[in-house]
Design a protein around this motif. Structure first.
Motif, PDB file in Angstrom:
ATOM      1  N   ASP A  90      38.516  44.367  34.974  1.00  0.00           N
ATOM      2  CA  ASP A  90      39.342  43.830  36.054  1.00  0.00           C
ATOM      3  C   ASP A  90      40.808  43.758  35.626  1.00  0.00           C
ATOM      4  N   HIS A  91      41.686  44.254  36.473  1.00  0.00           N
ATOM      5  CA  HIS A  91      43.130  44.047  36.372  1.00  0.00           C
ATOM      6  C   HIS A  91      43.695  44.423  34.999  1.00  0.00           C
ATOM      7  N   MET A  92      43.248  45.578  34.498  1.00  0.00           N
ATOM      8  CA  MET A  92      43.767  46.137  33.231  1.00  0.00           C
ATOM      9  C   MET A  92      43.643  45.159  32.067  1.00  0.00           C
ATOM     10  N   ALA A  99      38.405  48.300  46.245  1.00  0.00           N
ATOM     11  CA  ALA A  99      37.331  48.144  45.244  1.00  0.00           C
ATOM     12  C   ALA A  99      37.368  46.813  44.496  1.00  0.00           C
ATOM     13  N   HIS A 100      38.161  45.873  44.983  1.00  0.00           N
ATOM     14  CA  HIS A 100      38.086  44.521  44.410  1.00  0.00           C
ATOM     15  C   HIS A 100      38.523  43.507  45.461  1.00  0.00           C
ATOM     16  N   CYS A 101      37.557  42.849  46.064  1.00  0.00           N
ATOM     17  CA  CYS A 101      37.845  41.804  47.034  1.00  0.00           C
ATOM     18  C   CYS A 101      36.663  40.837  47.033  1.00  0.00           C
ATOM     19  N   HIS A 102      36.842  39.707  47.681  1.00  0.00           N
ATOM     20  CA  HIS A 102      35.825  38.655  47.644  1.00  0.00           C
ATOM     21  C   HIS A 102      35.546  38.130  49.054  1.00  0.00           C
ATOM     22  N   VAL A 103      34.419  37.451  49.198  1.00  0.00           N
ATOM     23  CA  VAL A 103      34.216  36.571  50.361  1.00  0.00           C
ATOM     24  C   VAL A 103      34.020  35.155  49.819  1.00  0.00           C
ATOM     25  N   LYS A 132      35.215  25.942  39.288  1.00  0.00           N
ATOM     26  CA  LYS A 132      36.445  25.366  38.724  1.00  0.00           C
ATOM     27  C   LYS A 132      37.524  25.210  39.792  1.00  0.00           C
ATOM     28  N   TYR A 133      37.289  25.748  40.966  1.00  0.00           N
ATOM     29  CA  TYR A 133      38.224  25.561  42.084  1.00  0.00           C
ATOM     30  C   TYR A 133      37.444  25.620  43.378  1.00  0.00           C
ATOM     31  N   THR A 134      38.006  25.039  44.416  1.00  0.00           N
ATOM     32  CA  THR A 134      37.402  25.159  45.746  1.00  0.00           C
ATOM     33  C   THR A 134      38.375  25.947  46.617  1.00  0.00           C
ATOM     34  N   ILE A 162      33.955  43.466  33.660  1.00  0.00           N
ATOM     35  CA  ILE A 162      34.377  42.412  32.733  1.00  0.00           C
ATOM     36  C   ILE A 162      35.775  41.925  33.109  1.00  0.00           C
ATOM     37  N   TYR A 163      35.942  40.597  33.029  1.00  0.00           N
ATOM     38  CA  TYR A 163      37.244  39.986  33.339  1.00  0.00           C
ATOM     39  C   TYR A 163      37.637  39.123  32.156  1.00  0.00           C
ATOM     40  N   PHE A 164      38.790  39.445  31.586  1.00  0.00           N
ATOM     41  CA  PHE A 164      39.241  38.731  30.388  1.00  0.00           C
ATOM     42  C   PHE A 164      40.761  38.805  30.307  1.00  0.00           C
ATOM     43  N   ALA A 180      32.846  35.964  43.196  1.00  0.00           N
ATOM     44  CA  ALA A 180      33.891  35.080  42.648  1.00  0.00           C
ATOM     45  C   ALA A 180      33.225  33.862  42.025  1.00  0.00           C
ATOM     46  N   THR A 181      33.901  33.300  41.039  1.00  0.00           N
ATOM     47  CA  THR A 181      33.292  32.218  40.261  1.00  0.00           C
ATOM     48  C   THR A 181      33.020  30.966  41.089  1.00  0.00           C
ATOM     49  N   CYS A 182      33.736  30.800  42.200  1.00  0.00           N
ATOM     50  CA  CYS A 182      33.502  29.594  43.022  1.00  0.00           C
ATOM     51  C   CYS A 182      32.108  29.594  43.644  1.00  0.00           C
ATOM     52  N   THR A 215      42.544  45.059  46.707  1.00  0.00           N
ATOM     53  CA  THR A 215      43.528  44.067  47.170  1.00  0.00           C
ATOM     54  C   THR A 215      43.422  42.739  46.431  1.00  0.00           C
ATOM     55  N   ASP A 216      42.182  42.402  46.022  1.00  0.00           N
ATOM     56  CA  ASP A 216      41.856  41.060  45.507  1.00  0.00           C
ATOM     57  C   ASP A 216      41.890  39.995  46.606  1.00  0.00           C
ATOM     58  N   TRP A 217      41.920  40.434  47.863  1.00  0.00           N
ATOM     59  CA  TRP A 217      41.831  39.459  48.963  1.00  0.00           C
ATOM     60  C   TRP A 217      40.573  38.623  48.764  1.00  0.00           C
ATOM     61  N   LYS A 252      38.790  31.721  30.576  1.00  0.00           N
ATOM     62  CA  LYS A 252      38.314  30.368  30.244  1.00  0.00           C
ATOM     63  C   LYS A 252      38.595  29.337  31.338  1.00  0.00           C
ATOM     64  N   ARG A 253      39.677  29.552  32.120  1.00  0.00           N
ATOM     65  CA  ARG A 253      39.955  28.571  33.173  1.00  0.00           C
ATOM     66  C   ARG A 253      38.988  28.716  34.346  1.00  0.00           C
ATOM     67  N   LEU A 254      38.195  29.800  34.357  1.00  0.00           N
ATOM     68  CA  LEU A 254      37.330  30.065  35.514  1.00  0.00           C
ATOM     69  C   LEU A 254      35.856  29.751  35.287  1.00  0.00           C
ATOM     70  N   VAL A 263      27.057  44.004  37.762  1.00  0.00           N
ATOM     71  CA  VAL A 263      27.139  42.568  37.468  1.00  0.00           C
ATOM     72  C   VAL A 263      28.505  42.289  36.860  1.00  0.00           C
ATOM     73  N   ARG A 264      28.977  41.063  37.050  1.00  0.00           N
ATOM     74  CA  ARG A 264      30.287  40.688  36.519  1.00  0.00           C
ATOM     75  C   ARG A 264      30.118  39.656  35.405  1.00  0.00           C
ATOM     76  N   PHE A 265      30.754  39.944  34.269  1.00  0.00           N
ATOM     77  CA  PHE A 265      30.805  38.978  33.173  1.00  0.00           C
ATOM     78  C   PHE A 265      32.249  38.491  33.087  1.00  0.00           C
ATOM     79  N   PRO A 269      42.139  34.427  45.048  1.00  0.00           N
ATOM     80  CA  PRO A 269      41.860  33.077  44.530  1.00  0.00           C
ATOM     81  C   PRO A 269      42.912  32.601  43.550  1.00  0.00           C
ATOM     82  N   ASN A 270      43.109  31.280  43.567  1.00  0.00           N
ATOM     83  CA  ASN A 270      43.908  30.618  42.524  1.00  0.00           C
ATOM     84  C   ASN A 270      45.377  30.966  42.523  1.00  0.00           C
ATOM     85  N   LEU A 271      45.928  31.402  43.614  1.00  0.00           N
ATOM     86  CA  LEU A 271      47.374  31.644  43.606  1.00  0.00           C
ATOM     87  C   LEU A 271      48.092  30.394  44.105  1.00  0.00           C
TER      88      LEU A 271
HETATM   89  C1  0GY Z   1      40.246  37.674  40.787  1.00  0.00           C
HETATM   90  C2  0GY Z   1      40.929  36.723  39.944  1.00  0.00           C
HETATM   91  C3  0GY Z   1      40.655  35.425  39.709  1.00  0.00           C
HETATM   92  C4  0GY Z   1      39.493  34.715  40.111  1.00  0.00           C
HETATM   93  C5  0GY Z   1      38.251  35.174  40.102  1.00  0.00           C
HETATM   94  O1  0GY Z   1      35.986  34.980  40.318  1.00  0.00           O
HETATM   95  C6  0GY Z   1      37.046  34.387  40.370  1.00  0.00           C
HETATM   96  O2  0GY Z   1      37.145  33.185  40.614  1.00  0.00           O
HETATM   97  O3  0GY Z   1      38.029  36.455  39.854  1.00  0.00           O
HETATM   98  C7  0GY Z   1      41.634  34.652  38.945  1.00  0.00           C
HETATM   99  O4  0GY Z   1      41.724  33.418  39.143  1.00  0.00           O
HETATM  100  O5  0GY Z   1      42.367  35.245  38.124  1.00  0.00           O
HETATM  101  O6  0GY Z   1      39.998  38.789  40.373  1.00  0.00           O
HETATM  102  O7  0GY Z   1      39.924  37.346  41.912  1.00  0.00           O
END
Ligand code: 0GY
Length: 302
Positions: free
Chosen positions: A181-183, A31-35, A49-51, A157-159, A77-79, A257-259, A130-132, A124-126, A262-264
């Motif tokens: 997201d992520h407690m 229930a949490h992954c990206h493309v 903020k990242y590629t 929400i991600y904070f 994902a924010t990218c 998984t968060d596959w 701040k780094r993202l 929708v995701r809010f 990002p950003n590791l």
């Molecule tokens: C995650 C975590 C991160 C990144 C993003 O949308 C994103 O760029 O969510 C992170 O850098 O902590 O949930 O994938």
């Protein structure tokens, strides 16, 4: 064709993940992954903020099958900013086995929202990390929340935990189901029964519309993955936090998984071993079924 250069130091996702020893219950949802992209087909957003490296829908679906999941929830994902094309394309090719959570601007039209709904979008995701992302005014976000509420969508929400006090009034005024997201990214070097994590539990206790993903031990852990190959103790500092949430709110938790992670920069987890982390935080078959099957199915396919 657009060429993108990955952010220096950013690790690629783990190729050749192990087969989990923990057998996921039938119907389990990641229930949490990206493309990501591919960038030459779905260019990354200018304001990113990242590629990342590319991580295609085919690769995501192959991972799903390899790990033993049945379905995915793909989160914008924010990218990719507010261009959800890669995500929508993945949903449309998923054979109804994926749902999506998008990022939109207030300029989104009702017709675009309807089209996204038809493709499988349910939220929708809010993002407040701040780094993202750059700052978006809260009245704009509240307007979006009011527009998506009639569709039966929710807000993800991600904070960071330190920002919860400042965001409290906004979060508690949201008119939808709210998925964290992520407690809420607790500092796991602090006590699990200390004031920071108590505030997050108060948020979930006082607001029954709030759910939590108990994902991303690899992001939250200070102890790190050292014991990943020797089982038991990998990300051990995250276990009490995630267990607490799973056991206190068993009907409002999700796992992903968060596959492609990002950003590791320090280490990239083997997704098979991440799945093997689940029984440490959901310790009974009933808790596992709720976390992996019942809750995500109700929220995304209900
Ligand atoms: C995650 C975590 C991160 C990144 C993003 O949308 C994103 O760029 O969510 C992170 O850098 O902590 O949930 O994938």
């Amino acid at each position: 064709m657009t060429e993108f250069t990955k952010t220096p130091g950013w690790l690629d996702w783990y190729a050749g993940p192990s087969k989990p020893r923990f057998q996921l219950p039938p119907g389990s949802v990641d229930a949490h992954c990206h493309v990501f992209g591919p960038g030459n087909e779905f260019p990354f957003a200018p304001e990113r903020k990242y590629t990342p490296c590319d991580a295609s829908k085919q690769q995501l679906f192959a991972l799903r099958d390899h790990l033993g999941f049945d379905k995915n929830v793909i989160v914008q994902a924010t990218c990719h900013g507010a261009d959800n094309s890669a995500l929508i394309d993945a949903l449309k090719h998923s054979n109804n086995k994926a749902r999506g959570v998008v990022t939109v601007k207030r300029s989104v039209t009702d017709e675009q929202l309807q089209d996204m709904h038809a493709a499988g979008v349910r939220g929708v995701r809010f993002n407040f990390v701040k780094r993202l992302v750059d700052f978006t005014p809260k009245d704009e976000l509240m307007e979006i929340a009011a527009r998506i509420a009639p569709l039966g969508w929710h807000v993800v929400i991600y904070f960071e935990a330190v920002d919860l006090p400042e965001l409290w009034d906004f979060f508690t005024a949201l008119p939808t189901t709210v998925v964290v997201d992520h407690m809420g990214r607790p500092d796991v070097s602090l006590p699990v029964d200390g004031p920071q994590f108590a505030l997050f539990q108060k948020f979930m206790t006082e607001y029954p519309n709030v759910w939590s993903k108990v994902s991303c031990p690899e992001r939250l852990s200070v102890a790190g993955p050292k014991a990943l190959n020797g089982e038991q103790n990998a990300y051990r500092d995250v276990i009490p936090f995630a267990r607490k949430i799973v056991e206190t709110f068993p009907d409002r938790v999700l796992w992903g998984t968060d596959w492609p992670h990002p950003n590791l920069k320090d280490h990239m987890p083997d997704d098979g071993l991440l799945v093997d982390f689940i029984p440490h935080i959901a310790t009974t078959a009933e808790l596992q079924r709720k976390l992996l099957v019942d809750n995500p199915t109700r929220l995304y396919w209900g």
